[in-house]
Design an enzyme around this catalytic site. Structure first.
Site, PDB file in Angstrom:
ATOM      1  N   CYS A   1     -76.422  51.623  68.604  1.00 49.77           N
ATOM      2  CA  CYS A   1     -76.635  52.783  67.746  1.00 49.77           C
ATOM      3  C   CYS A   1     -76.608  52.333  66.290  1.00 49.77           C
ATOM      4  CB  CYS A   1     -75.622  53.889  68.024  1.00 49.77           C
ATOM      5  SG  CYS A   1     -73.907  53.463  67.754  1.00 49.77           S
ATOM      6  N   ALA A   2     -76.669  53.303  65.380  1.00 52.48           N
ATOM      7  CA  ALA A   2     -76.870  52.988  63.971  1.00 52.48           C
ATOM      8  C   ALA A   2     -75.793  52.073  63.391  1.00 52.48           C
ATOM      9  CB  ALA A   2     -76.946  54.277  63.165  1.00 52.48           C
TER      10      ALA A   2
END
Lengths: 98, 147
Positions: free
Chosen positions: A10-11
């Protein structure tokens, strides 16, 4: 079924990927597959992890940009929104069964 | 678990862009001394690269958040927008989603983030809850939905 290695990414903050990891563990259990070996990382670390590991599946919770790989990618955004989650779970199950 | 305070519910928030919503929420947080300088820039940058607009159904939401170093506390801020604004889509930053409800999560410790996300997921995955937030006539209705 052999034990698979799954990159979940994820980010930055490892939150949405943590949610995804839990869901994938449940899928594996439901189909009687061994719990996958998880590599949890940021989007920016995926290339490096692909270079140094034999990876069977990538589950990003968002768009993975600039990655060219033959490893199957199943988007895990549905784990956050709940929309289309069953279809994503089915795709992941298919990959874990291979 | 996370709860939402009545003063952190903003109903009928008027804005015409994603950036303006972020700015208004940051003003709200700054007025309460919940953030330190740099928070807004950090949030905008994160949304640029890793947006949080979510396609959920009739009512869509965005869940902006950023790294904990700019936060002085842990809380959720809920905004029901007067009109939907185009927000970049988490699934694909080149696409946009019309967002009417924004749930900002602020945390000063990273380990609180998962709990915050789980709380938010419980609401945003429920269209009837989102509609109630959007159409609430007072902040207490929203507080009840979240708590």
């Amino acid at each position: 079924m052999e034990r698979k290695t799954v990159i979940v990414c994820c980010a930055s903050s490892m939150i949405t990927s943590t949610v995804a990891v839990e869901k994938i563990k449940e899928v594996a259990k439901a189909i009687g597959a061994p719990e996958p070996n998880f590599i949890q990382c940021k989007f920016s670390e995926v290339l490096g992890n692909l270079a140094t590991n034999r990876v069977d599946l990538i589950v990003p919770t968002g768009k993975l940009k600039g990655i060219e790989t033959d490893v199957p990618i199943v988007k895990g955004t549905a784990f956050i929104t709940g929309v289309g989650e069953q279809a994503v779970l089915d795709k992941i199950a298919e990959e874990l069964k291979k | 678990m996370f709860s939402v305070s009545p003063e952190d519910v903003l109903l009928g928030l008027k804005a015409t862009s994603q950036e303006e919503v972020v700015h208004l929420l940051c003003e709200h947080l700054a007025a309460q001394k919940d953030i330190v300088p740099g928070y807004e820039e950090s949030l905008l940058e994160r949304e640029e690269n890793y947006p949080t607009g979510l396609v959920l159904g009739e009512v869509c939401a965005a869940i902006p958040h950023t790294d904990p170093q700019y936060a002085r506390t842990t809380k959720l801020v809920v905004a029901a927008l007067a009109n939907p604004v185009a927000w970049k889509n988490m699934e694909d930053p080149d696409e946009q989603v019309e967002v009417s409800v924004v749930v900002l999560s602020l945390f000063d410790k990273p380990e609180k983030q998962l709990e915050a996300l789980q709380k938010i997921m419980g609401i945003i995955q429920d269209q009837s809850a989102l509609k109630k937030v959007l159409n609430a006539s007072n902040v207490d209705e929203v507080v009840r939905i979240f708590n």
